[in-house]
Write an enzyme that holds these catalytic residues in place. Sequence first.
Site, PDB file in Angstrom:
ATOM      1  CG  ASN A 163      12.205  58.843 -14.046  1.00 43.23           C
ATOM      2  OD1 ASN A 163      12.731  58.115 -13.528  1.00 43.23           O
ATOM      3  ND2 ASN A 163      10.913  58.564 -14.501  1.00 43.23           N
ATOM      4  CB  ALA A 164      13.327  58.319  -9.331  1.00 40.46           C
ATOM      5  N   GLY A 165      14.565  60.736  -7.923  1.00 42.62           N
ATOM      6  CA  GLY A 165      16.018  61.233  -7.400  1.00 42.62           C
ATOM      7  C   GLY A 165      15.378  61.441  -6.042  1.00 42.62           C
ATOM      8  CG  HIS A 166      15.328  59.720  -2.573  1.00 44.80           C
ATOM      9  ND1 HIS A 166      14.882  58.634  -3.508  1.00 44.80           N
ATOM     10  CD2 HIS A 166      16.127  59.006  -1.763  1.00 44.80           C
ATOM     11  CE1 HIS A 166      15.106  57.617  -3.213  1.00 44.80           C
ATOM     12  NE2 HIS A 166      16.185  57.731  -1.913  1.00 44.80           N
ATOM     13  CG  ASP A 202       8.906  65.236  -6.522  1.00 41.70           C
ATOM     14  OD1 ASP A 202      10.036  64.528  -6.482  1.00 41.70           O
ATOM     15  OD2 ASP A 202       8.551  66.029  -7.386  1.00 41.70           O
ATOM     16  N   GLY A 253       9.415  66.169   9.615  1.00 35.99           N
ATOM     17  CA  GLY A 253      10.410  66.815   9.369  1.00 35.99           C
ATOM     18  C   GLY A 253      11.431  65.983   8.627  1.00 35.99           C
ATOM     19  CE  LYS A 264       8.221  58.048  -4.786  1.00 36.04           C
ATOM     20  NZ  LYS A 264       7.654  59.151  -5.129  1.00 36.04           N
ATOM     21  CB  THR A 323      13.344  63.937 -15.928  1.00 37.14           C
ATOM     22  OG1 THR A 323      13.399  62.763 -16.326  1.00 37.14           O
ATOM     23  CG2 THR A 323      12.323  64.112 -14.683  1.00 37.14           C
ATOM     24  CD  GLN A 358       9.081  57.970 -11.641  1.00 32.90           C
ATOM     25  OE1 GLN A 358       8.645  57.043 -11.952  1.00 32.90           O
ATOM     26  NE2 GLN A 358      10.201  58.472 -11.789  1.00 32.90           N
ATOM     27  CE  LYS A 379      11.056  60.928   8.057  1.00 33.77           C
ATOM     28  NZ  LYS A 379      10.749  61.920   9.158  1.00 33.77           N
ATOM     29  NE  ARG A 413       6.791  43.478 -30.308  1.00 33.63           N
ATOM     30  CZ  ARG A 413       5.666  43.091 -31.029  1.00 33.63           C
ATOM     31  NH1 ARG A 413       5.168  41.942 -30.936  1.00 33.63           N
ATOM     32  NH2 ARG A 413       5.228  43.820 -31.970  1.00 33.63           N
ATOM     33  N   GLY A 450      15.990  69.938 -10.359  1.00 36.44           N
ATOM     34  CA  GLY A 450      16.112  71.525  -9.494  1.00 36.44           C
ATOM     35  C   GLY A 450      15.087  72.140  -9.956  1.00 36.44           C
ATOM     36  NE  ARG A 472       9.746  68.388  -5.539  1.00 38.75           N
ATOM     37  CZ  ARG A 472      10.548  67.721  -4.926  1.00 38.75           C
ATOM     38  NH1 ARG A 472      10.054  68.101  -3.583  1.00 38.75           N
ATOM     39  NH2 ARG A 472      11.322  66.956  -5.077  1.00 38.75           N
TER      40      ARG A 472
HETATM   41  P1  IMP Z   1       9.887  61.558 -17.498  1.00 36.37           P
HETATM   42  O1  IMP Z   1       9.599  60.490 -16.412  1.00 36.37           O
HETATM   43  O2  IMP Z   1      11.112  62.102 -17.578  1.00 36.37           O
HETATM   44  O3  IMP Z   1       9.293  61.210 -18.999  1.00 36.37           O
HETATM   45  O4  IMP Z   1       8.784  62.792 -17.236  1.00 36.37           O
HETATM   46  C1  IMP Z   1       7.374  62.802 -17.353  1.00 36.37           C
HETATM   47  C2  IMP Z   1       6.763  63.461 -16.250  1.00 36.37           C
HETATM   48  O5  IMP Z   1       6.988  62.908 -15.045  1.00 36.37           O
HETATM   49  C3  IMP Z   1       7.141  64.831 -15.944  1.00 36.37           C
HETATM   50  O6  IMP Z   1       6.275  65.622 -15.796  1.00 36.37           O
HETATM   51  C4  IMP Z   1       8.125  64.703 -14.936  1.00 36.37           C
HETATM   52  O7  IMP Z   1       8.507  65.935 -14.197  1.00 36.37           O
HETATM   53  C5  IMP Z   1       7.589  63.912 -14.121  1.00 36.37           C
HETATM   54  N1  IMP Z   1       8.327  63.003 -13.286  1.00 36.37           N
HETATM   55  C6  IMP Z   1       9.227  62.195 -13.645  1.00 36.37           C
HETATM   56  N2  IMP Z   1      10.081  61.625 -12.656  1.00 36.37           N
HETATM   57  C7  IMP Z   1       9.527  62.051 -11.578  1.00 36.37           C
HETATM   58  C8  IMP Z   1       9.781  62.245 -10.098  1.00 36.37           C
HETATM   59  O8  IMP Z   1      10.386  61.254  -9.552  1.00 36.37           O
HETATM   60  N3  IMP Z   1       9.023  62.977  -9.231  1.00 36.37           N
HETATM   61  C9  IMP Z   1       8.264  63.832  -9.645  1.00 36.37           C
HETATM   62  N4  IMP Z   1       7.974  63.837 -11.084  1.00 36.37           N
HETATM   63  C10 IMP Z   1       8.582  63.180 -11.978  1.00 36.37           C
END
Ligand code: IMP
Length: 435
Positions: A38-41, A13, A419, A16, A131, A226, A18, A145, A306, A309
């Site tokens: 698990n990523a998102g922007h 977070d 910004g 990245k 996540t 991440q 932007k 494997r 959501g 942080r």
């Molecule tokens: P997981 O990747 O869902 O297994 O989560 C493991 C840890 O990584 C947790 O603390 C999540 O909040 C954190 N995490 C995973 N993906 C992100 C991300 O894109 N941004 C910030 N924290 C992340």
Amino acid sequence: MASVVVVGTQWGDEGKGKIVDLLTRYADFVVRFQGGNNAGHTLVVDGKQYIFHIIPSGILYEDKTCVIGNGVIIDPGVLLKEMASLAEKGLTVTPGKMLISSNAHLIMPYHQRLDVARENALSKDKKIGTTGRGIGPCYVDKVGRVGVKVGDLMDPSLFKEKLEAAIDEKNFVLKKQFNAEPVDLAAITDEFTRYAEQLAPFVGNVSVTLDKARKAGQNILFEGAQGTQLDIDHGTYPFVTSSNTIAGNACIGSGFGPSHIDEVIGILKAYTTRVGEGPFPTELPEGDAIGDTLQQKGHEYGATTGRRRRCGWFDGVVANDAVRLNGLTGFAVTKLDVLSGMKKIKLATQYDVEGTPYEYMPENIRLARAAKPVYEEVDGWSDELTDVRSYDDLPQEAKSYLKRVEDLTGIAPAIVSVGPGREQTLMLRNPFEKK
Ligand code: IMP
């Protein structure tokens, strides 16, 4: 021609999205190499809001190829939804615009269910705060494997064989260990047969494609997800994600040779945040006036879940870990504008761990939890920075803050962001232009 890797230096977070969007302008290929949805922007372009979890945001540009490397794990339902949502906004993802590695592993429905069940079963102090997207269980199967690859999905008999081999064990664990709902073989087969047809035109050999691109003199941008402290090997284990988030994995996760990387840019938020559980030495607890200001002014909520942080001061120990582990050649400092209005700003220069000074994050999780930041304090500035368009126009105190970060880490900023908008960026050095 240049190959540039962008990674998060903290706990994810860092902004990245932007910076990657900005650098994409100079790239021909944008490559994801680890992690999953698990990523998102979120990006706002021409008044339209886009949320990305898997597809590189480079898809918004007409002439770029977006690549999902072998190190990424893919939930095909989520990927197809992301493609459908882009189509609704008038952007059709064609095979010429996106390439998926046949070696990437699939997040199966049982991975997601196991992730949630496992987290629910942990006591409060042991929870990772994942996540819930199935990331850990999918990487477990990959290393064990017994994973299912995108290439397997393209071969119906192989896919059936792998699924049948996996499902009894997964359902046994789901039912007997976690008292959770089992998954249904027939339903998964149907669902994934549809996915296979839809994704087939996008699947290919990423390593070969990138090698050809490099030899043809094209620019390649590797987009990390991440952050460094969430790295499975070098982060605050076990409070980490299940992949290597550091720059070395750009090569492994895409099949690109290390000697071809030219620049590694670390995205460094001007303060620190963390979502999920785990050590965070410079954290300002909820209710702390400065922590709450950072959280509100910085809109610090996770793009994927959501969640609020956790916020804290800049951590020079974390920044130096990132410099070392990633071999950084430059920083992109983000959210400098959020610090405006603070009379004094603190920077942690080292930790005190039970009386012993530490210049790196302790590997031992108990010691990492015990780490107390040693701060120095610099003057803040009152002017808002959001309209600043050149480095020279920054208040002297903001320049001094950046210089202090540079002196503490030995790495200069290449980019400073003030910004969320594309125009709110001070490009001091373009990593795609040879030094
Ligand atoms: P997981 O990747 O869902 O297994 O989560 C493991 C840890 O990584 C947790 O603390 C999540 O909040 C954190 N995490 C995973 N993906 C992100 C991300 O894109 N941004 C910030 N924290 C992340």
